[in-house]
Write a protein that holds these residues in place. Structure first.
Motif, mmCIF file in Angstrom:
data_model
loop_
_atom_site.group_PDB
_atom_site.id
_atom_site.type_symbol
_atom_site.label_atom_id
_atom_site.label_comp_id
_atom_site.label_asym_id
_atom_site.label_seq_id
_atom_site.Cartn_x
_atom_site.Cartn_y
_atom_site.Cartn_z
ATOM 1 N N TYR A 84 -25.895 4.926 -46.364
ATOM 2 C CA TYR A 84 -26.039 5.411 -44.997
ATOM 3 C C TYR A 84 -26.130 6.938 -45.025
ATOM 4 O O TYR A 84 -25.227 7.600 -45.531
ATOM 5 N N ILE A 85 -27.194 7.467 -44.492
ATOM 6 C CA ILE A 85 -27.366 8.911 -44.412
ATOM 7 C C ILE A 85 -26.937 9.412 -43.037
ATOM 8 O O ILE A 85 -26.218 10.401 -42.920
ATOM 9 N N LYS A 86 -27.383 8.721 -41.988
ATOM 10 C CA LYS A 86 -27.057 9.134 -40.630
ATOM 11 C C LYS A 86 -26.915 7.922 -39.730
ATOM 12 O O LYS A 86 -27.694 6.984 -39.818
ATOM 13 N N ALA A 87 -25.899 7.983 -38.860
ATOM 14 C CA ALA A 87 -25.711 6.964 -37.823
ATOM 15 C C ALA A 87 -25.899 7.660 -36.479
ATOM 16 O O ALA A 87 -25.347 8.738 -36.249
ATOM 17 N N TYR A 88 -26.684 7.079 -35.614
ATOM 18 C CA TYR A 88 -26.947 7.696 -34.319
ATOM 19 C C TYR A 88 -25.830 7.457 -33.314
ATOM 20 O O TYR A 88 -25.637 8.256 -32.407
ATOM 21 N N GLU A 89 -25.100 6.382 -33.450
ATOM 22 C CA GLU A 89 -24.008 6.084 -32.527
ATOM 23 C C GLU A 89 -22.694 6.638 -33.078
ATOM 24 O O GLU A 89 -22.385 6.476 -34.260
ATOM 25 N N GLU A 90 -21.946 7.271 -32.208
ATOM 26 C CA GLU A 90 -20.679 7.897 -32.591
ATOM 27 C C GLU A 90 -19.736 6.919 -33.294
ATOM 28 O O GLU A 90 -19.100 7.252 -34.285
ATOM 29 N N SER A 91 -19.653 5.698 -32.810
ATOM 30 C CA SER A 91 -18.731 4.707 -33.382
ATOM 31 C C SER A 91 -19.110 4.276 -34.792
ATOM 32 O O SER A 91 -18.296 3.681 -35.498
ATOM 33 N N GLN A 92 -20.322 4.576 -35.221
ATOM 34 C CA GLN A 92 -20.806 4.173 -36.546
ATOM 35 C C GLN A 92 -20.824 5.327 -37.549
ATOM 36 O O GLN A 92 -21.183 5.151 -38.704
ATOM 37 N N ARG A 93 -20.408 6.514 -37.156
ATOM 38 C CA ARG A 93 -20.484 7.704 -38.015
ATOM 39 C C ARG A 93 -19.607 7.613 -39.268
ATOM 40 O O ARG A 93 -19.848 8.316 -40.241
ATOM 41 N N TYR A 94 -18.600 6.742 -39.258
ATOM 42 C CA TYR A 94 -17.745 6.579 -40.443
ATOM 43 C C TYR A 94 -18.542 6.072 -41.650
ATOM 44 O O TYR A 94 -18.123 6.213 -42.793
ATOM 45 N N LYS A 95 -19.723 5.496 -41.405
ATOM 46 C CA LYS A 95 -20.566 4.960 -42.482
ATOM 47 C C LYS A 95 -21.363 6.045 -43.205
ATOM 48 O O LYS A 95 -21.828 5.817 -44.326
ATOM 49 N N GLU A 96 -21.533 7.189 -42.588
ATOM 50 C CA GLU A 96 -22.365 8.244 -43.172
ATOM 51 C C GLU A 96 -21.860 8.658 -44.551
ATOM 52 O O GLU A 96 -20.672 8.915 -44.733
ATOM 53 N N GLY A 97 -22.766 8.666 -45.516
ATOM 54 C CA GLY A 97 -22.410 9.006 -46.888
ATOM 55 C C GLY A 97 -21.801 7.855 -47.675
ATOM 56 O O GLY A 97 -21.495 8.011 -48.851
ATOM 57 N N ARG A 98 -21.625 6.709 -47.050
ATOM 58 C CA ARG A 98 -21.048 5.538 -47.709
ATOM 59 C C ARG A 98 -22.151 4.608 -48.196
ATOM 60 O O ARG A 98 -23.310 4.740 -47.830
ATOM 61 N N PHE A 99 -21.763 3.640 -49.009
ATOM 62 C CA PHE A 99 -22.726 2.770 -49.684
ATOM 63 C C PHE A 99 -22.464 1.300 -49.376
ATOM 64 O O PHE A 99 -21.318 0.867 -49.333
ATOM 65 N N ILE A 100 -23.533 0.550 -49.232
ATOM 66 C CA ILE A 100 -23.465 -0.907 -49.129
ATOM 67 C C ILE A 100 -23.959 -1.480 -50.456
ATOM 68 O O ILE A 100 -25.032 -1.101 -50.935
ATOM 69 N N LEU A 101 -23.146 -2.361 -51.065
ATOM 70 C CA LEU A 101 -23.573 -3.121 -52.231
ATOM 71 C C LEU A 101 -23.548 -4.593 -51.831
ATOM 72 O O LEU A 101 -22.561 -5.072 -51.262
ATOM 73 N N GLU A 102 -24.627 -5.290 -52.121
ATOM 74 C CA GLU A 102 -24.722 -6.691 -51.758
ATOM 75 C C GLU A 102 -24.017 -7.564 -52.794
ATOM 76 O O GLU A 102 -24.274 -7.457 -53.988
ATOM 77 N N LYS A 103 -23.104 -8.406 -52.317
ATOM 78 C CA LYS A 103 -22.270 -9.242 -53.187
ATOM 79 C C LYS A 103 -23.107 -10.072 -54.167
ATOM 80 O O LYS A 103 -22.758 -10.191 -55.338
ATOM 81 N N LYS A 104 -24.198 -10.623 -53.699
ATOM 82 C CA LYS A 104 -25.043 -11.480 -54.535
ATOM 83 C C LYS A 104 -25.687 -10.714 -55.696
ATOM 84 O O LYS A 104 -26.066 -11.300 -56.700
ATOM 85 N N LEU A 105 -25.780 -9.403 -55.568
ATOM 86 C CA LEU A 105 -26.409 -8.570 -56.599
ATOM 87 C C LEU A 105 -25.396 -7.891 -57.500
ATOM 88 O O LEU A 105 -25.748 -7.024 -58.291
ATOM 89 N N LEU A 106 -24.117 -8.299 -57.386
ATOM 90 C CA LEU A 106 -23.032 -7.719 -58.173
ATOM 91 C C LEU A 106 -22.407 -8.759 -59.087
ATOM 92 O O LEU A 106 -22.475 -9.948 -58.828
ATOM 93 N N THR A 107 -21.758 -8.252 -60.125
ATOM 94 C CA THR A 107 -20.921 -9.088 -60.972
ATOM 95 C C THR A 107 -19.614 -8.344 -61.170
ATOM 96 O O THR A 107 -19.605 -7.120 -61.279
ATOM 97 N N LEU A 108 -18.508 -9.075 -61.158
ATOM 98 C CA LEU A 108 -17.199 -8.454 -61.364
ATOM 99 C C LEU A 108 -16.919 -8.429 -62.860
ATOM 100 O O LEU A 108 -16.839 -9.466 -63.512
ATOM 101 N N LEU A 109 -16.759 -7.231 -63.386
ATOM 102 C CA LEU A 109 -16.517 -7.033 -64.816
ATOM 103 C C LEU A 109 -15.023 -6.838 -65.048
ATOM 104 O O LEU A 109 -14.327 -6.318 -64.208
ATOM 105 N N SER A 110 -14.543 -7.203 -66.217
ATOM 106 C CA SER A 110 -13.150 -7.061 -66.672
ATOM 107 C C SER A 110 -12.109 -7.576 -65.723
ATOM 108 O O SER A 110 -12.179 -7.860 -64.635
#
Length: 110
Positions: A84-110
């Motif tokens: 997330y680079i920019k959120a236009y709604e004030e309530s969504q600004r906490y996402k700015e600079g954060r990352f979404i990783l899709e569970k199906k595209l991940l593997t839990l290591l160790s």
């Protein structure tokens, strides 16, 4: 352009790319598990390593319009989520600079 080095994360419970197991983020870096990606469930992370960011683009999402960029694994180039680079709604600004990783595209290591 210099040499790009892959970072290895320490500790237990590291999420990696499902295709090549490159380290992406520690499990304790999850901010929320209540997100939806294009392939199903997704997690919001504070920080992610070993990724390449694509170009920024405006995207309508269920929580409003955002500016995001797709992120791919630096090793195998599988798209694993977005930042997330920019959120236009004030309530969504906490996402700015954060990352979404899709569970199906991940593997839990160790």
């Amino acid at each position: 352009m210099g040499l790009i080095r892959k970072r290895f994360l320490n500790g237990d419970h590291i999420y990696g790319c499902s295709q090549c197991a490159t380290h992406l983020a520690p499990k304790d870096g999850i901010m929320s598990t209540a997100f939806q990606g294009q392939n199903g469930r997704a997690y919001l992370f504070r920080a992610v390593v070993n990724i390449i960011e694509g170009p920024a683009q405006e995207r309508p999402m269920t929580t409003g319009k955002h500016v995001v960029c797709d992120i791919e694994c630096m090793e195998c180039h599988q798209v694993v989520g977005w930042r997330y680079i920019k959120a236009y709604e004030e309530s969504q600004r906490y996402k700015e600079g954060r990352f979404i990783l899709e569970k199906k595209l991940l593997t839990l290591l160790s």
